[in-house]
Each structure stands twice: as structure tokens, then as C-alpha cells.
Motif scaffolding. Structure first.
Motif, short mmCIF file in Angstrom:
data_model
loop_
_atom_site.label_atom_id
_atom_site.label_comp_id
_atom_site.label_asym_id
_atom_site.label_seq_id
_atom_site.Cartn_x
_atom_site.Cartn_y
_atom_site.Cartn_z
N ALA A 147 -24.29 20.68 -9.86
CA ALA A 147 -24.49 19.35 -10.43
C ALA A 147 -25.85 19.24 -11.09
O ALA A 147 -25.98 18.68 -12.19
CB ALA A 147 -24.33 18.29 -9.35
N ALA A 148 -26.87 19.77 -10.45
CA ALA A 148 -28.21 19.74 -11.04
C ALA A 148 -28.26 20.55 -12.33
O ALA A 148 -28.86 20.13 -13.33
CB ALA A 148 -29.23 20.26 -10.03
N ASP A 149 -27.62 21.75 -12.33
CA ASP A 149 -27.59 22.58 -13.54
C ASP A 149 -26.83 21.89 -14.67
O ASP A 149 -27.23 21.94 -15.83
CB ASP A 149 -26.95 23.93 -13.23
CG ASP A 149 -27.83 24.80 -12.34
OD1 ASP A 149 -29.00 24.41 -12.11
OD2 ASP A 149 -27.35 25.85 -11.86
N LEU A 150 -25.71 21.25 -14.31
CA LEU A 150 -24.92 20.54 -15.33
C LEU A 150 -25.75 19.41 -15.95
O LEU A 150 -25.74 19.23 -17.17
CB LEU A 150 -23.65 19.98 -14.70
CG LEU A 150 -22.77 19.12 -15.62
CD1 LEU A 150 -22.25 19.95 -16.80
CD2 LEU A 150 -21.61 18.50 -14.85
N LEU A 190 -22.04 13.42 -7.78
CA LEU A 190 -21.86 12.57 -8.95
C LEU A 190 -22.96 12.81 -9.98
O LEU A 190 -24.14 12.91 -9.64
CB LEU A 190 -21.89 11.10 -8.51
CG LEU A 190 -21.65 10.06 -9.60
CD1 LEU A 190 -20.20 10.08 -10.05
CD2 LEU A 190 -22.03 8.67 -9.10
N VAL A 191 -22.53 12.89 -11.25
CA VAL A 191 -23.45 12.95 -12.38
C VAL A 191 -23.03 11.83 -13.34
O VAL A 191 -21.86 11.77 -13.74
CB VAL A 191 -23.41 14.31 -13.10
CG1 VAL A 191 -24.34 14.31 -14.30
CG2 VAL A 191 -23.78 15.43 -12.14
N ASP A 203 -23.17 8.87 -0.53
CA ASP A 203 -24.40 8.85 0.24
C ASP A 203 -25.47 9.64 -0.52
O ASP A 203 -25.15 10.49 -1.37
CB ASP A 203 -24.20 9.50 1.62
CG ASP A 203 -23.21 8.72 2.47
OD1 ASP A 203 -23.30 7.48 2.50
OD2 ASP A 203 -22.34 9.36 3.09
N VAL A 204 -26.71 9.35 -0.23
CA VAL A 204 -27.82 10.05 -0.88
C VAL A 204 -28.21 11.25 -0.01
O VAL A 204 -28.60 11.08 1.14
CB VAL A 204 -29.02 9.12 -1.10
CG1 VAL A 204 -30.17 9.88 -1.76
CG2 VAL A 204 -28.63 7.92 -1.95
N GLU A 205 -28.09 12.45 -0.59
CA GLU A 205 -28.50 13.68 0.09
C GLU A 205 -29.31 14.53 -0.88
O GLU A 205 -28.84 14.82 -1.99
CB GLU A 205 -27.28 14.48 0.56
CG GLU A 205 -26.44 13.79 1.62
CD GLU A 205 -25.27 14.65 2.07
OE1 GLU A 205 -25.21 15.83 1.67
OE2 GLU A 205 -24.40 14.14 2.78
N ASP A 206 -30.50 14.87 -0.49
CA ASP A 206 -31.38 15.67 -1.36
C ASP A 206 -31.60 15.01 -2.71
O ASP A 206 -31.71 15.68 -3.74
CB ASP A 206 -30.81 17.09 -1.56
CG ASP A 206 -30.62 17.83 -0.25
OD1 ASP A 206 -31.46 17.63 0.66
OD2 ASP A 206 -29.65 18.59 -0.13
N GLY A 207 -31.58 13.68 -2.71
CA GLY A 207 -31.78 12.96 -3.96
C GLY A 207 -30.55 12.86 -4.83
O GLY A 207 -30.62 12.30 -5.93
N LEU A 260 -31.54 11.24 -8.16
CA LEU A 260 -32.02 9.87 -8.28
C LEU A 260 -33.54 9.84 -8.35
O LEU A 260 -34.21 10.55 -7.60
CB LEU A 260 -31.55 9.04 -7.07
CG LEU A 260 -30.04 8.89 -6.91
CD1 LEU A 260 -29.73 8.11 -5.64
CD2 LEU A 260 -29.45 8.18 -8.12
N PRO A 261 -34.10 9.04 -9.24
CA PRO A 261 -35.56 8.92 -9.30
C PRO A 261 -36.05 8.17 -8.06
O PRO A 261 -35.33 7.37 -7.46
CB PRO A 261 -35.78 8.10 -10.57
CG PRO A 261 -34.53 7.33 -10.76
CD PRO A 261 -33.43 8.20 -10.24
#
Length: 806
Positions: free
Chosen positions: A89-92, A204-205, A187-191, A109-110
Motif C-alpha cells: 500500500a505504501a509503495d502504491l 486503504l489508499v 483501524d489505524v496501524e503503523d499510520g 495518515l499525517p
């Protein structure tokens, strides 16, 4: 012909050619200019739908929600390996950001200071109570010192925890805890926003578009970026799957499907018509001239539609491709007069006289066609109005070009004799007329009616909105995956709450919320979203403050003693009591305070604000989470019992409108049939008018019977297509009848033209049956059946004294 007459003839020819060249250039240049700028092609499927809500505020709410959703693109990365899902997700997100196709892309998330939310409500904390706290204070079931003890020794604190000094009893913390900030399973995990379902992890992106989802450049850029990102994920993380949803993907899929339809219909129509005309006329020149007339009709129609509407919808474009077959009919009728001229007529051939010979038939045919399209223009569907405008201008331009331009381009008599073909057609017509004509016509009509009656009795209706808008199946499946993973809220049905003032709107929304909370079991809506969840009405705030004043602050000394006994320092207790007294000067929390907070942005669509109505007012949305066939009737009754509240269900409203107009369209059809009959009787007399109309009337009856036997439910577009069957199908009997009235006419040539016209129309309109758009598919199937039967029965309309003349 003397020299002066020849000169006038030549000047007239060249003048007409020049005039049509200027018209064609003007229309073509206008189209080029429109397409050179922002693409005028409209892919927004919602633009097809009429304004179904009687309340314009409700229609505005539909547009507001559509705009809010249209700007967002949601992608969900799923894997059984949670680490892979998060990394992918981060790479995408990084790939999509680097592409420049989006205004913003959010995966991680910021940092956000939750105290900003508490900071908004802190000055108004003595006006805010949850329903549970309100009930406890009202019935006095829990003493103040017990409530204070629970607050002090409660080990579980939420993310929106408040300081004890500012909120010793936890009323504000309770209020913040029930704010509908998280309306999903995430839920928020690792931002990252993560959802766990079984052994699968979804991340989610969310991306925001730089412009409208229906702009071609935006669609292409977004699709390219997402395709590249998906390809990279498949290479780096084979175990990861990607699901996507958003208006931009649906718009692009609709555009691609429409382009395929246009290419298929246009290619088959052009090739089929060209082969038929070459086979019948054996003249490439006539083929080219026929398509010149058709092209003029199409380009004029395109320019006129862009001029009137500013946009060209996909449905209009696809339908326009099918107009080729009808537009070429007029040139075919001129060609059969041209080729069917006798030897004596060829010697003194005058192209303008040939045009005058065919003009009555073409005029009657044009009138009936225009009648059918004019009824389409009266239906309040934007797409149908565009189609009607396109078709009316297109066939009028084709009609005018046949009567003016073709004579100017065919000044000399034909050199080839088509006698063999026309004689064969004449023999066929004579035999067929012998079976259908005269008194046998009524026997044929009676037999067809007898066979059709069981089919009519089996007819049923289907007014589902998906007959007009059908979403891409692959994208719909991906959307369901995303909804199941993250629990996206319902946005298809919602309440609009109106009032003369913002305060009245909030009070009515609170009453609606209380009514929804009272629904249980299968009737429950599983919660709702409303602006009142964030900003209570002034009356509610005053009631809550009065409740605190009566049950908590009525004895300031005793309250101070309770606080001190619980371990609060004197200064803290005094400061809290002073804050209560000073808050009376702050006034209530208002919508303006909340709207000014940056964190309210995702929820601002719940407040519609001032309305452009007379008298002016304000409006807000209340969105239930779950609306289905079970609880919808109760929700409608709930809305009716509350003032200023209306339940908006766009899909149901359009379907209801479909049903109403389907029934009305049958009345319109009867009225149009009566007009055509009167026109025919005016032209051909009582018996002649009935004979001309009878074939198309029987054709419509047989078409309806076929739908009944096939158990195909009728929809609005089947009924509207019958209008075009009336307009187009009646032309064939008209052409034959006019051939009977025309001196020296070769009925074999006329019958050849009728069969060729029907074949070209079936090739074009019939190809609509292969369209991926359900509405156009319904049009095509109905038109194909109706036109086929109309041409077979057309000889009924001939005069009983008709004969072929060489």
C-alpha cells in the motif's frame, strides 16, 4: 434547352453545391473547434437521469453527494501477509503520487493532534450531553460522587480523553467518544488505515482527483497511473490483490463501452449499407452521393447538438451512429426515381423534376419521423432530448440535401438500365400485394391480432433504473470487495431536512435521529450520520445546560465539597465552577464554529446550507447506514410524519418515473397514431389513410406480442422505440402509396427502394440491439422487430388499382 436556360441551370447547380459546402464546412469546423478544447463528450452516467425530486433542495443534495464521491478514488490492497499488504500500500501510494495524476494520495495518515477536536468543544462542554448521560442525570439513578469515582478510577481511556481538571465527571469525554468520526471497520496501524477480515489484511489508499472524473485527460492519466501501480504490485508482491472504485473508473469504462458500440455499429452499418447499395444500384457514384447526404445530416446534427446542449453524451453518440441507416433512406428514394426513369423520361431528364416527383413521399415520411422524435424531446430525460435533437436535425439536413444537393450532383440521366432488377421486384410486389391487398388485408389483420392476443396478455413491465445505467460488472465486483472490507456507508438513500432557519433544521434533524434510533430488529438502520452529531441545536444545548444547572450546579457548595472529597485541589474545583459560570457568556456552539474547524472537512457535506428557494431556507442531510426493502416503507412513513423531512432515493425515484412515463408513453403513442392517421387521411382519403396506417399498427401489435411470448418485460425504452417504429415504419407504406399516385412511376423501382431502405434501417437501428447500454439495446430490439414487420405488411397500404409501369 436554350443557352440562357442552360446557363441558369449551371449557375443553380454550382450555387447549391457552394451553399452546401459552406454549411458542411461551418458545421465541421464548429465540431473541430469544440473537440479541440475540453472534450465535450459526457461520460457522467448520472447526467442521463432526470430531476426526479419535486423538491429542488433534494435534487441539490443528490448533486452534492455525487460531487463529493466523484472526487475520490478508493483503492484497497489486500494480502494474507499483513506486512506485505502494508508495504504494498505504501509503495502504491508512492507510485501514484509520483505519477502526478492525482491532487493528493493518502495511505499513511499525517500526524494529527486529537486535542484539536476536544479544543473546539471545550468552551461549550456544559451544553453537551450524550443521551446516556442525559438519562442518568434526569432519573438520578447514579449519584454525583459515584459518577465521579467511576471517572477517576476508570482505566480505559479513549483517544479523545479529556483532562480531569476540565472534565471531572467525563461528560465531554463521553460526548467526544460518540462522535461519528470513524464510520467504517478501519483501524489505524503503523499510520495506515487497516481492516482485518478472517486471515486477510486490507489497507486503504485514498486519492483525490485534480479535476472532474468525467474529463478525458483526467480519466486517461488516472487509469494509466493505476495500471502502472498495479503492474508493479504484481511483480513485487504476487500475493497482493488490488481493488479499486471511484467515479473515474466507471466513467472510463462507460466511455470505452460506448466507443466500442460506436465503432461496431458504424462499421457494420456503413459496410452493410455500402454492399447493399452497390448490389442494387451497381454504381459507386450513387453510393458516394448517398453517403454524402448522410454525412451532411450527421455533421449538422453533431454541430446542432453541441450548440444547443454544450455536451454530447455517450448515448447520443451511439444512437447517432445508428442514424446512418435512416438518413440514407431519403437518398435511396431519390435514386430509385432516378434509375427508374423510362427511356422517354431519360431523354428529357430534369433532376429538379425528379426531386419534385419524390418530394411528396419524402415530406410525409419526414413528418411522421419528426413526430416520433418530437415526442422523445418532450420526455424529461436529458439523454432522450439530446437524441431527439440529434435525430431531428440529422434527418432534416438529409432531407434537404436530397431535394437540393443530389439534383445538383446528378444533372444527367443515368446511362445504366436497372430494368431487370426492377421488373423482378415488380413481380414480387404484385404477388405479395395479391396476398395482402384489398379485402384480404382485414383477414390478415384479424389473424395477426388473434395470434397476438395471448402475447399481449403475457406482457409485464420492468422499470429498474439499471435499464438506463448499467455499471461495469468487474468494477461493481471490486466495489463490493471494498465495501465488505472497510464497511463503506450507504449513500444511495438519505433524508433531506429543511427549515426556515438553521436552528429549525437542527431541531428537525434531532427529531429524525431520535425516530431512527427507535427502530429495532429488521427495521433498524444501524446508525446514521447527521450534522447534529457534531453540532446540537441551540434548544438541545439549552436543555442540557438547564439539566446540569438543576441536577449538578444547583448546589455549588455541595458540588465543590464533592470534588474536594474526591481528591481535587481547591483551586481546580474553583476553576471548574468558574468555567461553568463564565460559559454562560460564551453562548452556544454554532455551525459556523464547527465548519471553520479544518477537521470538519470530511463531514461538511452533511450541511447543505442556504437554499435557493422561495421562501429561502436551509437544509441538511441525515444519512442512515442501512436502507433495504424491509425498512424503506417505514422510513418513508417516518419522513412523512416529521415536518420538513423527505426521504430521497434517487434510484427508486427514477424507477418510479420510468414506470409512470412507460404508461404515459402508451397514451402518447395512441395520440401520435391518431395524428399520423389524420395526416394520412388528409393526403389519401379515408380508406387510403387507414390502409397506409394499418401496416405499422399491426407491426407494433406483433412486436408487443413477441415481447409477451418471450417473457421480456416492457420498459420505457421499448415503448418510446414504438414511437420511432411508427415514424419510420409508416414510411414504407407511404412510399408505395405515393408510387401508386405518381404518374409514370415504376412500382418495381419503388418496391426496390422500400426494401433497400428497410434493410439499411435494420442494419443501423437493429445494431443497437448489440449495444452494451441496456436502454439502447431495448431501442434496437424493438425497432428491428417493428420495422421488419412494417415493411412486410407495407403493400397493404397500396391502392387496389396500382400496377407497375415501365
Amino acid at each position: 434547352m436554350d443557352l440562357l436556360a442552360q446557363q441558369r441551370f449551371v449557375w443553380r447547380r454550382w450555387g447549391i453545391r457552394a451553399a452546401w459546402l459552406m454549411i458542411a464546412l461551418a458545421a465541421a469546423l464548429f465540431c473541430v473547434w469544440r473537440f479541440a478544447g475540453p472534450a465535450p463528450l459526457q461520460t457522467n452516467l448520472l447526467a442521463l437521469l432526470p430531476e426526479t425530486e419535486a423538491d429542488p433542495v433534494a435534487e441539490k443534495a443528490v448533486d452534492t453527494l455525487a460531487a463529493a464521491l466523484g472526487e475520490r478514488t478508493v483503492l484497497v490492497v489486500t494480502s494474507r501477509d499483513a506486512g506485505h499488504a502494508k508495504t504494498a500500500a505504501a509503495d502504491l501510494a508512492a507510485t501514484l503520487t509520483a505519477s502526478g495524476a492525482f491532487r493528493s494520495v493518502t495511505a499513511k495518515l499525517p500526524p494529527f493532534d486529537l486535542s484539536q477536536i476536544g479544543g473546539l468543544y471545550l468552551p461549550y462542554r456544559f451544553n453537551l450531553l450524550t443521551p446516556a448521560d442525559r438519562a442518568v442525570l434526569t432519573d438520578g439513578s447514579v449519584a454525583l460522587h459515584d459518577a465521579l469515582a467511576r471517572r477517576l478510577y476508570n482505566p480505559l481511556r479513549g483517544g479523545l480523553a479529556t483532562p480531569l481538571a476540565d472534565d471531572p465527571f467525563g461528560w465531554l469525554e463521553h460526548w467526544l467518544a460518540v462522535l461519528p468520526l470513524a464510520t467504517s471497520n478501519l483501524d489505524v496501524e503503523d499510520g495506515l488505515l487497516v481492516a482485518h477480515r478472517g486471515d486477510a489484511t486490507s489497507v486503504l489508499v485514498v486519492a483525490t482527483l485534480p479535476g472532474s472524473a468525467y474529463e478525458t485527460q483526467v480519466e486517461q492519466a488516472v487509469l494509466g497511473a493505476v495500471s502502472r501501480g498495479e503492474a508493479q504490485l504484481r511483480t513485487q508482491f504476487p500475493d497482493v490483490s488490488l481493488a479499486r472504485t471511484g467515479a473515474v473508473f466507471y466513467a472510463q469504462a462507460a466511455r470505452s463501452a460506448a466507443e466500442r458500440d460506436v465503432h461496431l455499429i458504424a462499421a457494420v452499418s456503413v459496410c452493410g449499407i455500402a454492399l447493399l447499395m452497390l448490389w442494387v444500384f451497381r454504381s459507386p457514384r450513387l453510393l458516394v452521393l448517398g453517403f454524402v447526404s448522410t454525412a451532411l445530416g450527421i455533421v449538422c446534427a453533431l454541430a446542432a447538438t453541441l450548440l444547443v446542449f454544450g455536451k454530447l453524451h455517450l448515448v447520443t453518440l451511439v444512437f447517432g451512429a445508428s442514424l446512418i441507416g435512416e438518413a440514407v433512406d431519403y437518398s435511396i428514394q431519390y435514386f430509385v426515381v432516378y434509375l427508374g426513369a423510362s427511356r422517354a423520361q431519360r431523354v428529357r431528364w430534369n433532376p429538379w423534376r425528379g426531386a419534385r416527383a419524390v418530394r411528396p413521399a419524402l415530406t410525409v415520411a419526414l413528418t411522421t419521423s419528426l413526430l416520433g422524435y418530437a415526442i422523445l424531446a418532450c420526455v424529461p430525460f436529458p439523454a432522450l432530448r439530446q437524441i431527439a435533437c440529434f435525430a431531428i436535425v440529422g434527418i432534416c439536413a438529409a432531407f434537404a440535401s436530397v431535394l437540393t444537393l443530389l439534383p445538383a450532383l446528378l444533372p444527367h440521366a443515368p446511362k445504366r438500365d436497372s430494368r431487370r432488377l426492377f421488373d423482378a421486384a415488380a413481380r414480387l410486389l404484385e404477388r405479395w400485394h395479391r396476398w395482402l391487398g384489398g379485402r384480404r388485408a382485414w383477414l390478415v389483420a384479424a389473424l395477426l391480432c388473434a395470434v397476438s392476443v395471448p402475447g399481449w396478455l403475457r406482457l409485464s413491465g420492468d422499470d429498474d433504473i439499471h435499464l438506463l445505467v448499467q455499471r461495469d460488472a468487474t468494477l461493481a465486483a471490486q466495489e463490493q470487495v471494498i465495501r465488505a472490507a472497510i464497511g463503506v456507508e450507504n449513500t444511495a438513500q438519505f433524508f433531506v431536512v429543511r427549515g426556515a432557519t438553521p436552528e429549525l433544521v437542527l431541531q428537525r434533524a434531532e427529531a429524525l435521529g431520535a425516530a431512527l434510533d427507535g427502530l429495532g430488529g429488521t427495521q433498524s438502520v444501524d446508525g446514521w450520520q447527521s450534522v447534529t452529531s457534531f453540532v446540537p441545536s441551540v434548544q438541545r444545548q439549552a436543555d442540557d445546560r438547564a439539566l446540569l444547572a438543576q441536577h449538578v450546579f444547583g448546589d455549588p457548595a455541595g458540588l465543590r465539597a464533592t470534588l474536594v472529597a474526591a481528591g481535587f485541589r481547591d483551586t481546580v474545583a474553583d476553576a471548574w465552577l468558574d468555567a461553568y459560570r463564565q460559559s454562560a457568556n460564551a453562548g452556544p456552539l454554532t455551525l459556523d464554529h464547527w465548519l471553520a474547524a479544518p477537521w470538519s472537512t470530511p463531514f461538511r457535506h452533511l450541511w447543505l446550507g442556504a437554499t435557493d428557494t422561495v421562501p429561502p431556507g436551509y437544509a441538511a442531510l441525515v444519512i442512515p447506514r442501512r436502507v433495504n426493502d424491509t425498512n424503506r416503507p417505514l422510513l418513508e412513513r417516518t419522513a412523512h410524519t416529521l415536518p420538513g423531512v423527505v426521504l430521497v432515493d434517487k434510484a427508486a425515484s427514477v424507477s418510479k418515473l420510468f414506470g409512470a412515463y412507460r404508461l404515459d408513453s402508451m397514451l402518447w403513442l395512441a395520440g401520435a397514431l391518431a395524428l399520423v392517421l389524420m395526416l394520412s387521411m388528409f393526403r389519401y382519403g379515408l380508406s387510403g389513410g387507414v390502409a397506409v396506417v394499418l401496416p405499422v399498427l399491426l407491426a407494433m401489435g406483433v412486436t408487443l406480442a413477441v415481447f409477451g411470448y418471450a417473457r421480456i418485460p416492457l420498459n420505457l425504452f421499448n415503448c418510446l422505440a414504438l414511437m420511432l417504429v411508427l415514424g419510420v415504419g409508416s414510411n414504407y407504406a407511404v412510399f408505395l402509396r405515393e408510387g401508386c399516385l405518381r404518374d409514370g412511376a415504376d412500382l418495381g423501382a419503388v418496391w426496390t427502394g422500400v426494401l433497400l431502405s428497410a434493410a439499411t434501417t435494420l442494419l443501423s437501428f437493429g445494431m443497437l440491439g448489440a449495444s452494451s447500454m441496456p436502454a439502447l439495446h431495448s431501442f434496437g430490439v424493438t425497432l428491428a422487430l417493428g420495422i421488419a414487420v412494417s415493411v412486410l405488411l407495407a403493400p397493404i397500404g397500396m391502392s387496389t388499382h396500382s400496377r407497375s409501369t415501365a
